[in-house]
Motif scaffolding. Structure first.
Motif, PDB file in Angstrom:
ATOM      1  N   THR A   4       0.829  -1.199   0.000  1.00 41.17           N
ATOM      2  CA  THR A   4       0.000   0.000   0.000  1.00 41.17           C
ATOM      3  C   THR A   4       0.865   1.251   0.000  1.00 41.17           C
ATOM      4  O   THR A   4       1.731   1.418   0.857  1.00 41.17           O
ATOM      5  CB  THR A   4      -0.915   0.022   1.235  1.00 41.17           C
ATOM      6  OG1 THR A   4      -1.679  -1.181   1.270  1.00 41.17           O
ATOM      7  CG2 THR A   4      -1.858   1.218   1.183  1.00 41.17           C
ATOM      8  N   PRO A   5       0.629   2.174  -0.949  1.00 43.62           N
ATOM      9  CA  PRO A   5       1.417   3.399  -0.995  1.00 43.62           C
ATOM     10  C   PRO A   5       0.760   4.508  -0.180  1.00 43.62           C
ATOM     11  O   PRO A   5      -0.428   4.425   0.167  1.00 43.62           O
ATOM     12  CB  PRO A   5       1.385   3.757  -2.483  1.00 43.62           C
ATOM     13  CG  PRO A   5       0.014   3.297  -2.910  1.00 43.62           C
ATOM     14  CD  PRO A   5      -0.277   2.052  -2.099  1.00 43.62           C
ATOM     15  N   PRO A   6       1.492   5.582   0.132  1.00 42.13           N
ATOM     16  CA  PRO A   6       0.821   6.780   0.628  1.00 42.13           C
ATOM     17  C   PRO A   6      -0.168   7.262  -0.436  1.00 42.13           C
ATOM     18  O   PRO A   6       0.006   7.001  -1.633  1.00 42.13           O
ATOM     19  CB  PRO A   6       1.964   7.782   0.830  1.00 42.13           C
ATOM     20  CG  PRO A   6       3.204   6.963   0.850  1.00 42.13           C
ATOM     21  CD  PRO A   6       2.942   5.760  -0.003  1.00 42.13           C
ATOM     22  N   ASP A 153       0.849  24.514  -7.331  1.00 43.52           N
ATOM     23  CA  ASP A 153      -0.165  23.579  -7.788  1.00 43.52           C
ATOM     24  C   ASP A 153      -0.194  22.403  -6.803  1.00 43.52           C
ATOM     25  O   ASP A 153       0.552  22.386  -5.821  1.00 43.52           O
ATOM     26  CB  ASP A 153       0.112  23.108  -9.218  1.00 43.52           C
ATOM     27  CG  ASP A 153       1.538  22.597  -9.419  1.00 43.52           C
ATOM     28  OD1 ASP A 153       1.949  21.670  -8.677  1.00 43.52           O
ATOM     29  OD2 ASP A 153       2.253  23.130 -10.281  1.00 43.52           O
ATOM     30  N   LYS A 154      -1.021  21.431  -7.068  1.00 41.98           N
ATOM     31  CA  LYS A 154      -1.089  20.292  -6.157  1.00 41.98           C
ATOM     32  C   LYS A 154       0.206  19.485  -6.162  1.00 41.98           C
ATOM     33  O   LYS A 154       0.527  18.818  -5.173  1.00 41.98           O
ATOM     34  CB  LYS A 154      -2.281  19.399  -6.502  1.00 41.98           C
ATOM     35  CG  LYS A 154      -3.634  20.001  -6.169  1.00 41.98           C
ATOM     36  CD  LYS A 154      -4.756  18.997  -6.392  1.00 41.98           C
ATOM     37  CE  LYS A 154      -6.125  19.595  -6.118  1.00 41.98           C
ATOM     38  NZ  LYS A 154      -7.219  18.613  -6.324  1.00 41.98           N
ATOM     39  N   GLY A 155       0.950  19.561  -7.251  1.00 43.68           N
ATOM     40  CA  GLY A 155       2.244  18.886  -7.289  1.00 43.68           C
ATOM     41  C   GLY A 155       3.241  19.521  -6.346  1.00 43.68           C
ATOM     42  O   GLY A 155       3.937  18.823  -5.594  1.00 43.68           O
ATOM     43  N   THR A 156       3.331  20.861  -6.358  1.00 44.53           N
ATOM     44  CA  THR A 156       4.238  21.527  -5.415  1.00 44.53           C
ATOM     45  C   THR A 156       3.738  21.326  -3.987  1.00 44.53           C
ATOM     46  O   THR A 156       4.545  21.247  -3.058  1.00 44.53           O
ATOM     47  CB  THR A 156       4.356  23.027  -5.718  1.00 44.53           C
ATOM     48  OG1 THR A 156       3.079  23.672  -5.549  1.00 44.53           O
ATOM     49  CG2 THR A 156       4.852  23.262  -7.134  1.00 44.53           C
ATOM     50  N   ASP A 168       9.014  10.412  -0.279  1.00 36.99           N
ATOM     51  CA  ASP A 168       9.289  10.660  -1.690  1.00 36.99           C
ATOM     52  C   ASP A 168       7.961  10.808  -2.414  1.00 36.99           C
ATOM     53  O   ASP A 168       7.105   9.911  -2.329  1.00 36.99           O
ATOM     54  CB  ASP A 168      10.070   9.472  -2.256  1.00 36.99           C
ATOM     55  CG  ASP A 168      10.454   9.656  -3.720  1.00 36.99           C
ATOM     56  OD1 ASP A 168      10.016  10.645  -4.339  1.00 36.99           O
ATOM     57  OD2 ASP A 168      11.170   8.788  -4.235  1.00 36.99           O
ATOM     58  N   PRO A 169       7.722  11.917  -3.143  1.00 38.70           N
ATOM     59  CA  PRO A 169       6.463  12.051  -3.890  1.00 38.70           C
ATOM     60  C   PRO A 169       6.216  10.868  -4.825  1.00 38.70           C
ATOM     61  O   PRO A 169       5.056  10.505  -5.065  1.00 38.70           O
ATOM     62  CB  PRO A 169       6.661  13.352  -4.684  1.00 38.70           C
ATOM     63  CG  PRO A 169       7.637  14.135  -3.888  1.00 38.70           C
ATOM     64  CD  PRO A 169       8.575  13.122  -3.279  1.00 38.70           C
ATOM     65  N   ALA A 188       3.615  12.191  -8.600  1.00 41.90           N
ATOM     66  CA  ALA A 188       3.291  10.961  -7.876  1.00 41.90           C
ATOM     67  C   ALA A 188       3.820   9.754  -8.653  1.00 41.90           C
ATOM     68  O   ALA A 188       3.986   9.795  -9.875  1.00 41.90           O
ATOM     69  CB  ALA A 188       1.784  10.835  -7.680  1.00 41.90           C
ATOM     70  N   GLY A 189       4.077   8.688  -7.935  1.00 42.16           N
ATOM     71  CA  GLY A 189       4.578   7.485  -8.593  1.00 42.16           C
ATOM     72  C   GLY A 189       3.530   6.784  -9.422  1.00 42.16           C
ATOM     73  O   GLY A 189       3.833   6.179 -10.454  1.00 42.16           O
TER      74      GLY A 189
END
Length: 226
Positions: A4-6, A153-156, A168-169, A188-189
């Motif tokens: 399970t990932p974050p 943004d949501k990425g930052t 780690d994102p 995200a991965g």
């Protein structure tokens, strides 16, 4: 069982039904998720904080499309973006005879600290023109026009959360439905767009669910449910 990932997840259109009511079937998923959960939304911070509070999960949120980040574990609150510029755009928009469109109390903007939102029934062209004059952009999330700083943004926001938590994102699963989720999909991965997602989100996602809205979210996380 796959590890399970974050999890980073949007609210409107992802945890909700077509009427924007949160589907109660998502509650146990979020409460029982064994890894960190980040609620990432275009809404002002009180909304995702309230969701976390009533779910009794850790209050880790990205609000206002990355403009506001709160990480309960480190008691860190961050603000990014040019709020003064967005307020100036709103004032100039009103001077042209337009309204933000949320009534005199305006709960959509009342608690915003980094951007301004305008109702989708208001004219878009003058809003985009004014935003560009102030170095801002307009995001159409399908629920409102967001006048926001292009540097956040949501990425930052996810990167800021990860810096606080030592994560780690690329370890995250991100699930969303709109163009404002696309940057989080990039960092995200694994990224999943629910079936009702717009074209931008679908194009950036690693996969698209067959089901939409909360059914799509449940489909997206199904490989990780124990």
């Amino acid at each position: 069982m796959t590890q399970t990932p974050p999890l980073l997840v949007d609210i409107d259109g992802t945890l909700t039904d077509e009427s924007r009511a949160i589907d109660p079937r998502v509650f146990p998923v979020l409460r029982e998720w064994p890894e960190p959960v980040v609620i990432a939304t275009g809404k002002a911070m009180p909304f995702p904080i309230a969701l976390c509070e009533f779910l009794s999960i850790e209050r880790t949120v990205v609000a206002e499309n990355g403009g506001v980040v709160f990480v309960e574990a480190t008691d860190e609150l961050q603000f990014e973006g040019d709020h003064e510029a967005s307020l100036a755009v709103a004032e100039a928009y009103r001077e042209l005879g337009h309204e933000l469109g949320f009534g005199s109390v305006d709960l959509a903007n009342r608690w915003r600290e980094t951007e301004v939102v305008v109702s989708l029934d208001q004219p878009l062209e003058p809003l985009e023109r004014l935003a560009a004059e102030y170095g801002l952009v307009v995001l159409d999330t399908g629920f409102a026009y967001h006048v926001t700083d292009p540097s956040v943004d949501k990425g930052t926001g996810l990167e800021a959360v990860c810096a606080e938590l030592g994560l780690d994102p690329a370890s995250f699963l991100a699930v969303g439905d709109s163009e404002n989720d696309a940057e989080a999909f990039e960092v995200a991965g694994e990224s999943v767009a629910v079936a009702n997602a717009d074209a931008t989100a679908k194009a950036r996602a690693d996969r698209v669910t067959e089901a939409g809205y909360a059914d799509g979210f449940l489909e997206a996380v199904a490989p990780y449910r124990r």
